[in-house]
Design a protein around this motif. Structure first.
Motif, short mmCIF file in Angstrom:
data_model
loop_
_atom_site.label_atom_id
_atom_site.label_comp_id
_atom_site.label_asym_id
_atom_site.label_seq_id
_atom_site.Cartn_x
_atom_site.Cartn_y
_atom_site.Cartn_z
N ALA A 37 -17.75 4.43 -54.17
CA ALA A 37 -17.89 5.71 -53.45
C ALA A 37 -17.62 5.51 -51.96
O ALA A 37 -16.94 6.33 -51.33
N ARG A 38 -18.13 4.44 -51.40
CA ARG A 38 -17.87 4.15 -49.97
C ARG A 38 -16.38 3.94 -49.72
O ARG A 38 -15.84 4.42 -48.71
N ARG A 39 -15.73 3.23 -50.60
CA ARG A 39 -14.29 2.98 -50.44
C ARG A 39 -13.49 4.27 -50.56
O ARG A 39 -12.50 4.45 -49.86
N ILE A 40 -13.91 5.16 -51.45
CA ILE A 40 -13.23 6.44 -51.58
C ILE A 40 -13.35 7.24 -50.29
O ILE A 40 -12.37 7.82 -49.81
N VAL A 41 -14.54 7.27 -49.71
CA VAL A 41 -14.74 8.02 -48.45
C VAL A 41 -13.88 7.41 -47.34
O VAL A 41 -13.22 8.14 -46.59
N ARG A 42 -13.87 6.08 -47.24
CA ARG A 42 -13.03 5.42 -46.22
C ARG A 42 -11.55 5.73 -46.45
O ARG A 42 -10.81 6.05 -45.51
N MET A 43 -11.12 5.64 -47.70
CA MET A 43 -9.72 5.91 -48.03
C MET A 43 -9.36 7.35 -47.68
O MET A 43 -8.30 7.61 -47.11
N ARG A 44 -10.23 8.26 -48.01
CA ARG A 44 -9.97 9.68 -47.73
C ARG A 44 -9.74 9.88 -46.24
O ARG A 44 -8.79 10.55 -45.84
N GLU A 45 -10.59 9.32 -45.42
CA GLU A 45 -10.45 9.49 -43.97
C GLU A 45 -9.19 8.79 -43.44
O GLU A 45 -8.50 9.34 -42.60
N GLU A 46 -8.91 7.60 -43.94
CA GLU A 46 -7.70 6.89 -43.52
C GLU A 46 -6.44 7.68 -43.88
O GLU A 46 -5.51 7.77 -43.07
N HIS A 47 -6.42 8.24 -45.06
CA HIS A 47 -5.23 8.96 -45.50
C HIS A 47 -5.10 10.31 -44.80
O HIS A 47 -3.99 10.75 -44.51
N ARG A 48 -6.21 10.96 -44.51
CA ARG A 48 -6.16 12.20 -43.71
C ARG A 48 -5.58 11.89 -42.33
O ARG A 48 -4.72 12.61 -41.83
N THR A 49 -6.04 10.82 -41.72
CA THR A 49 -5.55 10.42 -40.40
C THR A 49 -4.07 10.08 -40.47
O THR A 49 -3.28 10.49 -39.60
N LEU A 50 -3.66 9.37 -41.50
CA LEU A 50 -2.26 9.01 -41.68
C LEU A 50 -1.39 10.27 -41.76
O LEU A 50 -0.36 10.36 -41.08
N VAL A 51 -1.80 11.24 -42.54
CA VAL A 51 -1.05 12.49 -42.68
C VAL A 51 -0.97 13.20 -41.33
O VAL A 51 0.09 13.66 -40.91
#
Length: 142
Positions: A37-51
């Motif tokens: 769950a922590r990794r999903i939250v981190r990934m979500r934020e990283e990918h939002r920032t990337l976009v």
């Protein structure tokens, strides 16, 4: 160990050993789920920032698509058109941009009726299940 513990309950009444085994499994599984769950939250934020940083236009539609990928990580261009309310050619262009960011990967090898996977997200689960480290960053284009 599962069957050995069950057999020990049956033959020797070793309920304590079974409960210890069972509770250890619950603890380990809940720890793994928490880390995923922590990794999903981190990934979500990283990918939002990337976009937001890499796409110069259409970021709203890209973010809409990105959010939907957590519910349905394999999509078609038609599905992208439906969720973003874009015409098919524009949805196809959005999918291509998401591929360039290594967020989507075409998985059918066909020219028509293609499907695209949110590969970094799926890899997170595959790697977590195999005991390997799950990566929260952008995945490689395979």
């Amino acid at each position: 160990e599962y069957y050995t513990r069950l057999q020990a309950v049956r033959e020797q009444g070793d309920w304590e050993g079974w409960l210890e085994f069972f509770l250890r499994g619950v603890r380990e599984t809940s720890g793994e789920a928490t880390e995923t769950a922590r990794r999903i939250v981190r990934m979500r934020e990283e990918h939002r920032t990337l976009v937001l940083e890499r796409l110069t236009s259409g970021t709203g539609n890209a973010l809409t698509l990105l959010e939907s990928l957590y519910q349905r990580p394999i999509v078609s261009v038609q599905h992208v058109a439906e969720i973003t309310k874009l015409a098919f050619p524009n949805a196809n262009a959005l999918v291509a941009r998401m591929e360039q960011l290594n967020l989507l990967r075409e998985i059918t090898g066909r020219k028509r009726n293609r499907r695209f996977a949110y590969q970094p997200y799926l890899e997170l689960f595959a790697e977590g299940a195999s005991g390997g480290p799950a990566r929260a960053g952008v995945g490689p284009k395979l």
